[in-house]
Scaffold this motif. Structure first.
Motif, PDB file in Angstrom:
ATOM      1  N   ASN A   1     -36.386  20.993 128.743  1.00 47.98           N
ATOM      2  CA  ASN A   1     -36.694  22.447 127.801  1.00 47.98           C
ATOM      3  C   ASN A   1     -36.664  22.114 126.051  1.00 47.98           C
ATOM      4  OD1 ASN A   1     -38.603  23.967 126.532  1.00 47.98           O
ATOM      5  ND2 ASN A   1     -36.992  25.834 127.162  1.00 47.98           N
ATOM      6  N   ALA A   2     -37.492  21.278 125.776  1.00 43.37           N
ATOM      7  CA  ALA A   2     -37.380  19.426 124.433  1.00 43.37           C
ATOM      8  C   ALA A   2     -38.548  19.771 123.743  1.00 43.37           C
ATOM      9  CB  ALA A   2     -36.026  18.981 124.595  1.00 43.37           C
ATOM     10  N   SER A   3     -38.431  18.883 122.377  1.00 46.94           N
ATOM     11  CA  SER A   3     -39.122  18.521 121.978  1.00 46.94           C
ATOM     12  C   SER A   3     -38.648  17.248 120.796  1.00 46.94           C
ATOM     13  CB  SER A   3     -40.289  19.245 121.185  1.00 46.94           C
ATOM     14  OG  SER A   3     -39.671  20.180 120.239  1.00 46.94           O
ATOM     15  N   PHE A   4     -38.835  16.430 120.508  1.00 49.07           N
ATOM     16  CA  PHE A   4     -38.624  15.588 119.682  1.00 49.07           C
ATOM     17  C   PHE A   4     -39.386  15.011 118.370  1.00 49.07           C
ATOM     18  CE2 PHE A   4     -35.368  15.157 123.485  1.00 49.07           C
ATOM     19  CZ  PHE A   4     -34.570  15.138 122.596  1.00 49.07           C
ATOM     20  N   ARG A   5     -39.442  14.648 117.085  1.00 47.86           N
ATOM     21  CA  ARG A   5     -40.466  14.058 116.874  1.00 47.86           C
ATOM     22  C   ARG A   5     -40.519  13.196 117.492  1.00 47.86           C
ATOM     23  NH1 ARG A   5     -42.432  16.672 111.073  1.00 47.86           N
ATOM     24  NH2 ARG A   5     -40.362  17.931 110.721  1.00 47.86           N
ATOM     25  N   ARG A   6     -41.240  12.199 116.888  1.00 47.40           N
ATOM     26  CA  ARG A   6     -41.241  10.633 117.309  1.00 47.40           C
ATOM     27  C   ARG A   6     -40.807   9.738 115.991  1.00 47.40           C
ATOM     28  NH1 ARG A   6     -44.863   7.867 119.849  1.00 47.40           N
ATOM     29  NH2 ARG A   6     -46.555   9.562 120.075  1.00 47.40           N
ATOM     30  N   THR A   7     -40.383  10.216 114.864  1.00 48.25           N
ATOM     31  CA  THR A   7     -39.498   9.623 114.123  1.00 48.25           C
ATOM     32  C   THR A   7     -38.178   9.070 114.329  1.00 48.25           C
ATOM     33  OG1 THR A   7     -39.240  10.971 112.942  1.00 48.25           O
ATOM     34  CG2 THR A   7     -40.954   9.558 111.756  1.00 48.25           C
ATOM     35  N   ALA A   8     -37.628   9.939 115.667  1.00 47.02           N
ATOM     36  CA  ALA A   8     -36.577  10.348 116.057  1.00 47.02           C
ATOM     37  C   ALA A   8     -36.151   9.358 116.605  1.00 47.02           C
ATOM     38  CB  ALA A   8     -36.106  11.791 116.838  1.00 47.02           C
ATOM     39  N   PHE A   9     -37.202   8.633 118.309  1.00 47.81           N
ATOM     40  CA  PHE A   9     -37.163   7.482 118.498  1.00 47.81           C
ATOM     41  C   PHE A   9     -37.024   6.084 117.769  1.00 47.81           C
ATOM     42  CE2 PHE A   9     -39.176  11.443 120.879  1.00 47.81           C
ATOM     43  CZ  PHE A   9     -38.368  11.335 122.255  1.00 47.81           C
ATOM     44  N   GLU A  10     -37.838   6.360 117.052  1.00 50.95           N
ATOM     45  CA  GLU A  10     -38.231   5.419 116.322  1.00 50.95           C
ATOM     46  C   GLU A  10     -36.424   4.916 115.311  1.00 50.95           C
ATOM     47  OE1 GLU A  10     -41.097   6.134 112.839  1.00 50.95           O
ATOM     48  OE2 GLU A  10     -42.583   6.618 114.497  1.00 50.95           O
ATOM     49  N   ALA A  11     -35.840   5.892 114.656  1.00 53.24           N
ATOM     50  CA  ALA A  11     -34.596   6.221 114.676  1.00 53.24           C
ATOM     51  C   ALA A  11     -33.719   5.520 115.397  1.00 53.24           C
ATOM     52  CB  ALA A  11     -34.486   6.789 113.680  1.00 53.24           C
ATOM     53  N   ALA A  12     -33.589   6.417 116.248  1.00 54.92           N
ATOM     54  CA  ALA A  12     -32.364   6.066 117.165  1.00 54.92           C
ATOM     55  C   ALA A  12     -32.733   5.331 118.725  1.00 54.92           C
ATOM     56  CB  ALA A  12     -31.807   7.618 117.762  1.00 54.92           C
ATOM     57  N   GLY A  13     -34.258   4.840 119.394  1.00 53.56           N
ATOM     58  CA  GLY A  13     -34.190   4.406 120.151  1.00 53.56           C
ATOM     59  C   GLY A  13     -34.574   5.711 121.355  1.00 53.56           C
ATOM     60  N   GLY A  14     -34.885   4.606 122.313  1.00 58.58           N
ATOM     61  CA  GLY A  14     -35.392   5.775 123.714  1.00 58.58           C
ATOM     62  C   GLY A  14     -33.679   6.306 124.555  1.00 58.58           C
ATOM     63  N   PHE A  15     -34.307   7.378 125.686  1.00 60.63           N
ATOM     64  CA  PHE A  15     -33.102   7.936 126.629  1.00 60.63           C
ATOM     65  C   PHE A  15     -32.747   7.047 127.432  1.00 60.63           C
ATOM     66  CE2 PHE A  15     -36.335  11.314 126.077  1.00 60.63           C
ATOM     67  CZ  PHE A  15     -35.959  12.191 125.919  1.00 60.63           C
ATOM     68  N   ALA A  16     -31.823   6.248 126.962  1.00 59.78           N
ATOM     69  CA  ALA A  16     -30.435   5.711 127.914  1.00 59.78           C
ATOM     70  C   ALA A  16     -30.497   5.613 129.784  1.00 59.78           C
ATOM     71  CB  ALA A  16     -29.190   5.381 127.251  1.00 59.78           C
ATOM     72  N   THR A  17     -31.177   4.393 129.646  1.00 58.63           N
ATOM     73  CA  THR A  17     -31.026   4.391 131.616  1.00 58.63           C
ATOM     74  C   THR A  17     -29.708   4.461 132.044  1.00 58.63           C
ATOM     75  OG1 THR A  17     -31.099   2.022 131.440  1.00 58.63           O
ATOM     76  CG2 THR A  17     -33.357   3.207 131.179  1.00 58.63           C
ATOM     77  N   GLY A  18     -29.803   4.904 133.395  1.00 57.15           N
ATOM     78  CA  GLY A  18     -28.051   4.820 133.839  1.00 57.15           C
ATOM     79  C   GLY A  18     -27.652   5.765 133.364  1.00 57.15           C
ATOM     80  N   ILE A  19     -27.594   6.652 133.235  1.00 58.47           N
ATOM     81  CA  ILE A  19     -26.980   7.843 132.868  1.00 58.47           C
ATOM     82  C   ILE A  19     -27.071   9.252 134.088  1.00 58.47           C
ATOM     83  CG2 ILE A  19     -26.253   9.398 130.719  1.00 58.47           C
ATOM     84  CD1 ILE A  19     -25.498   8.421 128.992  1.00 58.47           C
TER      85      ILE A  19
END
Length: 326
Positions: free
Chosen positions: A164-182
């Motif tokens: 139940n969450a939302s992010f600005r697109r620029t958040a992913f541009e700055a930090a990358g996406g969700f880490a796989t393997g977690i």
């Protein structure tokens, strides 16, 4: 209210949740503030992909696509981010329904340009129609819901909760996406914390970033009967310990366990005290709740120790910053 377009991503993996998936999509289509699009990301299940494509072939605002990465929730979310067109990307669990003003409350938060993420409140729908008397509200995160101890209202937080969450697109541009393997991988051990790890990376990449939870943005999350038993409670708390170890390995124990220290030293002792008081007053489930809190702490700690050893071998991958549209 912000006028940013919002895309909604729902990751799905099994036909066993067919009716739940349809209900989740219907709740998005009924929003008072319409979504730009709804993306159903199917996790390596060709039969479900084909069935959903046929179901929504006449719905222009609903797009069905396959997870383009490795099996698991994180890669599915990253696929949705890359395929979406909205300036904000919201995530909804496939076994949850959003209240009518869910997206409107998310949009309100983005009126402040420093806000990079907004989460909401997740309420359990128990299969038995009532909370098990032994199940402590402090551990509602075990079933993917908002737990006792989180602050009320619209408040600044370290991390939002992924279903139940939302992010600005620029958040992913700055930090990358969700880490796989977690995070989760279909029906395997119920890991989590991928959104925690992402949020910490985000605030490191953007120290001015503000992350909020607005408890008016409500969804209702189905809790199946199998998750109402202590066996699942124990498995999930152990898996949380494993996940927290991976997060600590990725972003450091100082930030990775910052909120957990307050939770463990303030929220949980108060929960044990309430349970023992209820037991003394002969109220149903008091002793069980106190015992479950203690057991949950011990199993999570055991998982953390085991996970710390495994984390040294490097079991996760962090996508590079980007998050652009296709």
């Amino acid at each position: 209210m912000s006028d940013l377009d919002i895309s909604v991503v729902i990751c799905v993996y099994t036909e066993d949740r067919w009716e739940d998936i349809l209900a989740a999509v219907a709740s998005v289509r009924a929003q008072s503030r319409p979504a730009l699009e709804t993306l159903l990301v199917v996790d390596h299940n060709a039969a479900l992909l084909d069935r959903l494509a046929k179901e929504y072939k006449e719905a222009a605002e609903v797009r069905v696509l396959a997870n383009a990465g490795p099996r698991g929730l994180s890669a599915g979310r990253n696929t949705g981010i890359a395929a979406s067109h909205g300036e904000v990307i919201a995530f909804l669990d496939d076994d949850a329904v959003a209240e009518r003003d869910w997206l409107r409350h998310f949009a309100d938060g983005y009126a402040d340009p420093q806000v990079m993420a907004v989460g909401g409140r997740t309420m359990p729908i128990w299969a038995s129609r009532r909370r098990p008397t032994w199940f402590p509200e402090e551990f509602d995160w075990v079933v993917g819901c908002t737990y006792k101890g989180l602050p009320a209202g619209r408040v600044r937080v370290r991390n939002v909760l992924g279903g139940n969450a939302s992010f600005r697109r620029t958040a992913f541009e700055a930090a990358g996406g969700f880490a796989t393997g977690i995070g989760r991988d279909g029906d395997k051990r119920p890991l989590g914390c991928e959104e925690t790890e992402l949020c910490i990376r985000l605030t490191r990449a953007r120290p001015d970033a503000v992350l909020l939870i607005d408890d008016r943005a409500v969804i209702h999350h189905r809790v199946p009967e199998a998750r109402e038993h202590f066996g699942y409670f124990r498995t999930r708390t152990y898996a949380e310990g494993l996940s927290k170890a991976l997060v600590a390995r990725s972003v450091g124990a100082d930030k990775g366990l910052e909120s957990e220290r307050r939770y463990a030293t303030r929220v949980l002792p108060a929960g044990v005290a309430r349970g023992l008081r209820d037991a003394l007053l002969a109220r149903p489930g008091g002793a069980g709740r106190a015992g479950a809190i203690v057991a949950g702490v011990l199993t999570a700690a055991g998982g953390y120790v085991v996970g710390s050893v495994r984390a040294r071998k490097g079991a996760f991958v962090v996508p590079e910053p980007g998050g652009g549209r296709d």
